[in-house]
Design an enzyme around this catalytic site. Structure first.
Site, PDB file in Angstrom:
ATOM      1  N   TRP A 155       0.860  -1.406   0.217  1.00 28.40           N
ATOM      2  CA  TRP A 155      -0.378   0.196   0.262  1.00 28.40           C
ATOM      3  C   TRP A 155       0.796   1.629   0.226  1.00 28.40           C
ATOM      4  CZ3 TRP A 155      -4.253  -0.663  -2.298  1.00 28.40           C
ATOM      5  CH2 TRP A 155      -5.381  -2.893  -1.457  1.00 28.40           C
ATOM      6  N   ASP A 171      -1.796   6.487   5.824  1.00 25.33           N
ATOM      7  CA  ASP A 171      -2.456   5.916   5.927  1.00 25.33           C
ATOM      8  C   ASP A 171      -3.135   4.601   7.554  1.00 25.33           C
ATOM      9  OD1 ASP A 171      -4.030   4.000   5.210  1.00 25.33           O
ATOM     10  OD2 ASP A 171      -2.564   3.532   3.026  1.00 25.33           O
ATOM     11  N   LYS A 220     -12.125  -1.699   6.968  1.00 13.20           N
ATOM     12  CA  LYS A 220     -11.676  -2.927   7.365  1.00 13.20           C
ATOM     13  C   LYS A 220     -11.789  -2.134   9.511  1.00 13.20           C
ATOM     14  CE  LYS A 220      -8.464  -3.608   4.138  1.00 13.20           C
ATOM     15  NZ  LYS A 220      -7.808  -3.041   2.964  1.00 13.20           N
TER      16      LYS A 220
HETATM   17  C1  LIG Z   1      -6.727  -1.863   2.635  1.00  6.21           C
HETATM   18  C2  LIG Z   1      -6.061  -1.495   2.636  1.00  6.21           C
HETATM   19  C3  LIG Z   1      -5.707   0.064   1.522  1.00  6.21           C
HETATM   20  C4  LIG Z   1      -7.414  -0.022  -0.290  1.00  6.21           C
HETATM   21  O1  LIG Z   1      -7.947   1.030   0.112  1.00  6.21           O
HETATM   22  P1  LIG Z   1      -9.338   0.736  -0.933  1.00  6.21           P
HETATM   23  O2  LIG Z   1     -10.146   1.853  -0.286  1.00  6.21           O
HETATM   24  O3  LIG Z   1      -9.892  -0.475  -1.597  1.00  6.21           O
HETATM   25  O4  LIG Z   1      -8.860   1.940  -1.613  1.00  6.21           O
HETATM   26  C5  LIG Z   1      -4.796   1.217   1.313  1.00  6.21           C
HETATM   27  N1  LIG Z   1      -4.014   1.225   2.557  1.00  6.21           N
HETATM   28  C6  LIG Z   1      -4.395  -0.239   3.625  1.00  6.21           C
HETATM   29  C7  LIG Z   1      -3.134   0.522   4.489  1.00  6.21           C
HETATM   30  C8  LIG Z   1      -5.091  -0.900   3.384  1.00  6.21           C
HETATM   31  O5  LIG Z   1      -4.711  -1.796   4.424  1.00  6.21           O
END
Ligand SMILES: *Cc1c(COP(=O)(O)O)cnc(C)c1O
Length: 359
Positions: free
Chosen positions: A102, A171, A195
């Site tokens: 990511w 993030d 999540k």
């Molecule tokens: C799942 C995830 C993403 C991607 O998220 P989307 O909403 O599908 O774009 C980005 N960063 C992390 C750390 C993730 O776990």
């Protein structure tokens, strides 16, 4: 139906109490005689949700009036572009700590916008750990530093926030609200909800007002944070139902005792599984180095990799769903977000021991 435990990495488990509440309210939202799925985003009842959810997010993270909470679309992946579009002007450099796929993707998007500097990149070792402070070699005067607090695919997590001399952008898609953090150290936090915060469809962006004020002009209205901040995330139709669910999840976390209670429970859950790995005499092999282990995603392989398929199949038959690892690590992954009950992690640890004894 027999007991199911949902270990999917995302979309992921949502607390039963939250789903029950949504079910109860589905046909009549707060006495409107309509569903939250069908009322206008400008209706008073929905406006109340927007006010509540922003307040709840701030309360949980201990943030005050110097922050805004936005509810955007396009997933965390759109934030990979929006952050540099808004905050990486020509002539400046943004620093990226690369600790997994990511962060690699975030870096890739930033490179399209401007100058970047990689502070750390452990891809050579397939991202088994997060860096120590001494390893972080920042550029001279970064406009911001970007990090991924929890690496969902590799199962590593920062246990302390790096010290930086620039606005810190994170993030937190897979560990937001899993434990108390000093949120004030961040100028911008973003997280796809699917999540730890609710269903897919909304991305929560927490932004410090004085950082927002430094944003440059962006030639696409929807990709400008200021648009959404000025209109309280109602510039266009927001993902109403997902936002409503995030609010229910926040209320649930508060009822459970807030982030401290989440952390205590998350530590106990992770302990069951890491103990199962560590006490297996090498039968199960943890992917992450011990001091980088994630509280949210437990990744491991098996010494005899031929057995991994069978582990997944037998596990599923016993109600452990979503334990197959991501293709970049292989093996197994158990995602144990806030809503995973303690019994789920305990039962999976027991299954691991039983499987080992049997095979
Ligand atoms: C799942 C995830 C993403 C991607 O998220 P989307 O909403 O599908 O774009 C980005 N960063 C992390 C750390 C993730 O776990």
């Amino acid at each position: 139906m027999s007991q199911i435990y949902n270990f999917y990495a995302g979309p992921a488990v949502i607390a039963k109490e939250v789903l029950e509440r949504a079910k109860e309210e589905l046909l009549d939202f707060r006495g409107t005689g309509m569903s939250v799925l069908e009322i206008s985003h400008r209706a008073k009842a929905f406006d109340d949700v927007m006010v509540e959810v922003e307040a709840n997010v701030k309360q949980l993270l201990g943030l005050g009036d110097d922050y805004r909470v936005l509810f955007l679309q396009g997933g965390a992946s759109t934030q990979f572009s929006m952050v540099p579009m808004n905050f990486l002007p020509e002539g400046r450099t943004a620093d990226y700590i690369v600790t997994g796929s990511w962060s690699q993707k975030a870096l890739k998007e930033a490179k399209k916008i401007g100058s970047t500097h990689v502070v750390f990149d452990d891809s050579e070792n397939n991202f088994r750990r997060v860096p120590q402070q001494e390893e972080l070699q920042f550029s001279e005067d970064p406009v911001y530093v970007h990090m991924t607090t929890n690496n969902t695919i590799y199962g590593t997590e920062f246990h302390t926030i790096p010290q930086v001399n620039a606005p810190l952008v994170a993030d937190m898609s897979s560990d937001i609200m899993a434990r108390p953090i000093d949120a004030e150290k961040f100028s911008l936090i973003y997280a796809g909800a699917q999540k730890n915060l609710g269903p897919a469809g909304v991305t929560v962006v927490i932004i410090k007002k004085d950082f927002l004020d430094t944003a440059q002009e962006v030639n696409a209205t929807m990709l400008k944070y200021a648009t959404h901040a000025e209109k309280n995330s109602l510039y266009n139709t927001p993902p109403c139902f997902s936002i409503y669910m995030v609010n229910l999840v926040c209320q649930w976390i508060l009822e459970q005792g807030g982030l401290k209670a989440m952390e205590a429970k998350n530590r106990r859950k992770a302990q069951y599984l890491y103990d199962a790995i560590d006490q297996s005499n090498g039968y199960y092999i943890g992917h992450a180095e011990k001091d980088s282990r994630s509280l949210m995603n437990v990744t491991f392989t098996m010494a005899n990799s031929d057995l991994e398929k069978e582990f997944v199949a037998e596990g599923e038959a016993q109600g452990f769903i979503g334990i197959k690892g991501h293709r970049s690590v292989g093996g197994l992954r158990a995602s144990i977000y806030n809503a995973m009950p303690e019994e789920g992690a305990k039962a999976l640890a027991q299954f691991m021991a039983d499987f080992q004894a049997k095979h």
